[in-house]
Structure formats: structure tokens, C-alpha cells
Design a protein around this motif. Structure first.
Motif, PDB file in Angstrom:
ATOM      1  N   LEU A   1      31.110  89.038  33.234  1.00  0.00           N
ATOM      2  CA  LEU A   1      31.799  88.815  31.964  1.00  0.00           C
ATOM      3  C   LEU A   1      31.166  87.705  31.162  1.00  0.00           C
ATOM      4  O   LEU A   1      30.622  86.743  31.711  1.00  0.00           O
ATOM      5  CB  LEU A   1      33.275  88.455  32.237  1.00  0.00           C
ATOM      6  CG  LEU A   1      34.098  89.485  33.018  1.00  0.00           C
ATOM      7  CD1 LEU A   1      35.405  88.875  33.461  1.00  0.00           C
ATOM      8  CD2 LEU A   1      34.346  90.709  32.166  1.00  0.00           C
ATOM      9  N   GLN A   2      31.265  87.824  29.836  1.00  0.00           N
ATOM     10  CA  GLN A   2      30.858  86.730  28.959  1.00  0.00           C
ATOM     11  C   GLN A   2      31.893  85.619  29.057  1.00  0.00           C
ATOM     12  O   GLN A   2      33.088  85.862  28.977  1.00  0.00           O
ATOM     13  CB  GLN A   2      30.784  87.212  27.494  1.00  0.00           C
ATOM     14  CG  GLN A   2      29.704  88.231  27.235  1.00  0.00           C
ATOM     15  CD  GLN A   2      29.749  88.690  25.783  1.00  0.00           C
ATOM     16  OE1 GLN A   2      29.913  89.871  25.514  1.00  0.00           O
ATOM     17  NE2 GLN A   2      29.610  87.761  24.855  1.00  0.00           N
ATOM     18  N   GLU A   3      31.442  84.390  29.193  1.00  0.00           N
ATOM     19  CA  GLU A   3      32.365  83.268  29.351  1.00  0.00           C
ATOM     20  C   GLU A   3      33.014  82.853  28.039  1.00  0.00           C
ATOM     21  O   GLU A   3      34.005  82.131  28.038  1.00  0.00           O
ATOM     22  CB  GLU A   3      31.621  82.063  29.962  1.00  0.00           C
ATOM     23  CG  GLU A   3      31.102  82.296  31.368  1.00  0.00           C
ATOM     24  CD  GLU A   3      32.219  82.506  32.384  1.00  0.00           C
ATOM     25  OE1 GLU A   3      33.317  81.969  32.176  1.00  0.00           O
ATOM     26  OE2 GLU A   3      31.981  83.217  33.374  1.00  0.00           O
TER      27      GLU A   3
ATOM     28  N   SER B   1      37.611  85.893  30.862  1.00  0.00           N
ATOM     29  CA  SER B   1      36.938  85.862  32.163  1.00  0.00           C
ATOM     30  C   SER B   1      37.858  85.302  33.238  1.00  0.00           C
ATOM     31  O   SER B   1      38.011  85.886  34.310  1.00  0.00           O
ATOM     32  CB  SER B   1      35.668  85.009  32.066  1.00  0.00           C
ATOM     33  OG  SER B   1      35.071  84.864  33.329  1.00  0.00           O
TER      34      SER B   1
ATOM     35  N   LYS C   1      39.480  87.433  36.456  1.00  0.00           N
ATOM     36  CA  LYS C   1      39.128  86.967  37.808  1.00  0.00           C
ATOM     37  C   LYS C   1      40.375  86.678  38.626  1.00  0.00           C
ATOM     38  O   LYS C   1      40.460  87.017  39.804  1.00  0.00           O
ATOM     39  CB  LYS C   1      38.253  85.712  37.715  1.00  0.00           C
ATOM     40  CG  LYS C   1      36.811  85.989  37.309  1.00  0.00           C
ATOM     41  CD  LYS C   1      36.024  84.698  37.178  1.00  0.00           C
ATOM     42  CE  LYS C   1      34.597  84.984  36.717  1.00  0.00           C
ATOM     43  NZ  LYS C   1      33.822  83.721  36.505  1.00  0.00           N
TER      44      LYS C   1
ATOM     45  N   GLY D   1      36.607  95.058  33.518  1.00  0.00           N
ATOM     46  CA  GLY D   1      35.640  94.294  32.734  1.00  0.00           C
ATOM     47  C   GLY D   1      36.115  94.073  31.321  1.00  0.00           C
ATOM     48  O   GLY D   1      37.228  94.450  30.942  1.00  0.00           O
TER      49      GLY D   1
ATOM     50  N   ARG E   1      34.373  93.292  27.068  1.00  0.00           N
ATOM     51  CA  ARG E   1      33.205  93.109  26.209  1.00  0.00           C
ATOM     52  C   ARG E   1      33.681  92.835  24.776  1.00  0.00           C
ATOM     53  O   ARG E   1      34.829  93.123  24.417  1.00  0.00           O
ATOM     54  CB  ARG E   1      32.308  94.344  26.231  1.00  0.00           C
ATOM     55  CG  ARG E   1      32.957  95.603  25.678  1.00  0.00           C
ATOM     56  CD  ARG E   1      31.991  96.783  25.674  1.00  0.00           C
ATOM     57  NE  ARG E   1      32.591  97.968  25.089  1.00  0.00           N
ATOM     58  CZ  ARG E   1      33.316  98.847  25.773  1.00  0.00           C
ATOM     59  NH1 ARG E   1      33.523  98.655  27.069  1.00  0.00           N
ATOM     60  NH2 ARG E   1      33.836  99.903  25.167  1.00  0.00           N
TER      61      ARG E   1
END
Length: 367
Positions: A248-250, A222, A226, A290, A292
Motif C-alpha cells: 500500500l501507498q503510505e 495503510s 493492516k 488493498g 489505490r
């Protein structure tokens, strides 16, 4: 001159033609890893092994007694295969070449060979063998030779060009106030930009030939994405496109060199910008970024709605020195691919002309 492999085929074919009561030779021809077509002296097909039927994708024993003309007009034989049979005939029979290589509709490499003359008593023996593995080894060897040459070249470039460029840059900066007074400040900016571009090219050569040893650390995906999006947002706006960072998943964490991973993602986002600039329509440019979790891997994706790529370009995309850009070096994606492989991952890409491209970076997930 014929190879030992072809001599064994000739012996088997001649023995089979003589009509032995034992089916040993027929069994040998049936189970070898090459396709076989045997024509007699009148051009009639007398033997086809099961490998050849599989290659031609035809029913068993549907060709015996045919001539080449009948084979080319066979209703079940695909148009592509008819074309390759005809080309093989032209190259080996009409032009007298001993072999002919081609790529089929599935991307596999094949070598067709012809044996004829006195040893065949007027008959013609066509053999067809897949050589995809040999071609892969050949391409790998060629790539290694290119990289070895690149290593020697880049070391020389770094010493012979970088030092003068640094000196030139320094003098241009000293002259900047005088150029400003003369109203020629824009010239100084252009010169500095071109010097920086030359330095970037030299850096790409050095990175591709002698990649630095990764400094391993835990990298939150993440935070990585960013930061890269923040670095490229203003450049994207200037080029008329938007970068959308998905939620996003942290807890997604990978292990690797943070600088090298930034280099890979930055390179792919900038490639996406270039692809959007080369579109034929005026729609808004979009870049989606992104990540995942999938099983034990993290999938980072960068997709765009740019001009896309055809199959030929996709096949050579990660080859050193291959580029479709007017001012490109062809090293960015090659270096990126090597970095990701050194981190235990891989890069995949899918693309369609005038629709866009999607890169997916797969890396091991750290729990």
C-alpha cells in the motif's frame, strides 16, 4: 374507469383514425413519452409512434398493416420482446386486466395499458410507459418504512433481551468450574458462544436503526487495512483461506470514523470467508485486500474466489433484511452501505457465480 392521461390518448387516437387533414394529433402522439400501438377492429395495426419503434428496437414504419401474429413473428423483434408482447396480450386481452407491469432485459420497469370498448369503436389502443423512477421511489419508501419499524423494534429488543442475556452469561461463567469437574466444560463454551451471537444480532439491529454520529479523524488507509487483516488472519486460517494484503501507498489518507470504517472492512472480509466456505470445489480460498488512488478518491477493494453471486442477489444485496446466509440478519451490508454514504463515498460490487466477488469502497482522498 380510465385515467385523464388515457382519455387524452383516446381522443388523439380517434381523431387520428378519422383522417384529419391537419397532422397536429399525429405530432402529439409522436412526441409523447409513451409507446403507442393502435389496432383497428379487425386486429390490423394502423398506427405506431416513434417511441414504440424505439422500445421495440425496430425500423421505422416496418409494422404498419401487420396483425399481432405478424408482430410476434417479426424477424427483427428479439425473443425477449416477443415474450413480453405475448404476456401483455394474455394479461390484458384474455384475462381482462387494465394494465401489466414487467422488467425488461436492461432492468427497466414498464407498464403496459390497454384501452378498448365502446369509446374506441372496436379498436385497441396499447400504451407502454417506463416507470423505473416511480418504482425507485416506491422501493425507497418501503425501505424507509422498514427502517422506521426496525427502530421501534430494536429499542424494545435491547431492553427486553440484553439484560437477561447478561445475567445468563454471568451465571454460566460462575458454573464453569463445576461443569469442568463434571467433564461438561464444552457445554459452557457453546452456551457462551450462542449468547455472544445473540448479542451481536441485537447490536446489528441497533446499529442499523440508530447509527452513531461519526467521530471524524484522519485515517491512514495503510494502517487501517493492516490492523483489520491482523484481526482476521487467524479466523481466516481456521476456515481454510488466506488473506493477502497488497503493498500500500503510505500517503493514502481518508477522513472519517475509525471504528465505523473498521466495521465496514471487517464485515466484508468475513462475508468473503463465508463465500469461500460455500464453494463447490476444493481449491485454496484467497482474499485479496488493498487500496489505490484514483483521481481524487481512494479505492479500497476486498476480493475473494468464493462461490460468487447471481444478478438477482446483486440487485438486492444492500437491502435491509436480505440475506443468503442461513443464520444471517441481512443487516451487515445495509449498515456498511449507509456508513460509507455518510462518509461521502459509495460501495460497488461485481461478482460471477463460481468465480468470486469484488467489493470496492470509494472515499474522498484527503491531501
Amino acid at each position: 374507469m380510465i385515467s385523464q392521461y388515457q382519455e387524452s390518448l383516446l381522443l388523439s387516437a380517434r381523431t387520428f383514425q378519422s383522417g384529419p387533414s391537419d397532422s397536429t394529433f399525429e405530432d402529439v402522439l409522436e412526441h409523447i413519452d409513451s409507446g403507442i400501438l393502435l389496432f383497428d377492429d379487425e386486429g390490423v395495426l394502423t398506427f405506431v409512434n416513434k417511441q414504440m419503434y424505439g422500445i421495440l428496437e425496430l425500423n421505422r414504419h416496418s409494422l404498419l398493416g401487420c396483425t399481432l401474429h405478424h408482430l410476434l413473428s417479426h424477424i427483427q423483434l428479439s425473443r425477449f420482446k416477443k415474450k413480453q408482447v405475448l404476456r401483455s396480450y394474455r394479461e390484458m386481452v384474455l384475462k381482462g386486466k387494465p394494465s401489466y407491469e414487467f422488467v425488461d432485459e436492461y432492468g427497466r420497469y414498464w407498464r403496459a395499458s390497454l384501452s378498448s370498448g365502446e369509446e374506441m369503436k372496436g379498436s385497441y389502443l396499447f400504451t407502454l410507459k417506463e416507470i423505473s423512477d416511480y418504482k425507485l421511489i416506491e422501493q425507497t419508501a418501503y425501505q424507509n418504512d422498514s427502517l422506521a419499524m426496525l427502530g421501534r423494534l430494536s429499542a424494545s429488543i435491547a431492553h427486553e433481551i440484553r439484560n437477561p442475556l447478561t445475567a445468563i452469561r454471568g451465571f454460566i461463567q460462575l458454573l464453569h468450574p463445576h461443569l469442568h469437574l463434571l467433564g461438561k466444560e464444552e457445554y459452557a463454551k457453546i452456551i457462551l458462544a450462542e449468547i455472544d451471537r445473540a448479542n451481536d444480532i441485537i447490536h446489528e439491529f441497533l446499529t442499523s436503526s440508530k447509527p452513531s454520529v461519526p467521530q471524524i479523524s484522519m485515517i491512514p488507509v495503510s494502517a487501517l487495512l493492516k490492523e483489520v487483516v491482523l484481526l482476521t488472519e487467524s479466523e481466516a486460517l481456521m476456515k481454510g483461506c488466506q488473506i493477502n494484503l497488497q503493498v500500500l501507498q503510505e500517503d493514502l489518507v481518508i477522513s472519517g470514523d475509525i471504528k465505523q470504517m473498521k466495521q465496514v472492512v471487517l464485515n466484508m472480509i468475513r462475508n468473503a470467508m463465508e463465500a469461500i466456505l460455500e464453494r463447490v470445489d476444493d481449491s485454496t480460498g484467497r482474499i485479496e485486500v488493498g487500496a489505490r488512488k484514483e483521481g481524487t478518491e481512494v479505492r479500497i477493494f476486498i476480493s475473494d474466489n468464493g462461490k460468487g453471486m447471481d444478478i438477482c442477489t446483486l440487485d438486492r444485496l444492500f437491502n435491509p433484511f436480505f440475506t443468503t446466509k442461513e443464520n444471517g440478519t441481512g443487516l451487515g451490508l445495509s449498515v456498511s452501505d449507509r456508513i460509507i454514504k455518510n462518509h461521502g463515498g459509495c460501495i460497488s460490487v461485481s461478482s460471477r457465480l463460481n468465480e468470486g466477488t469484488r467489493f470496492v469502497i470509494s472515499l474522498p482522498l484527503i491531501h
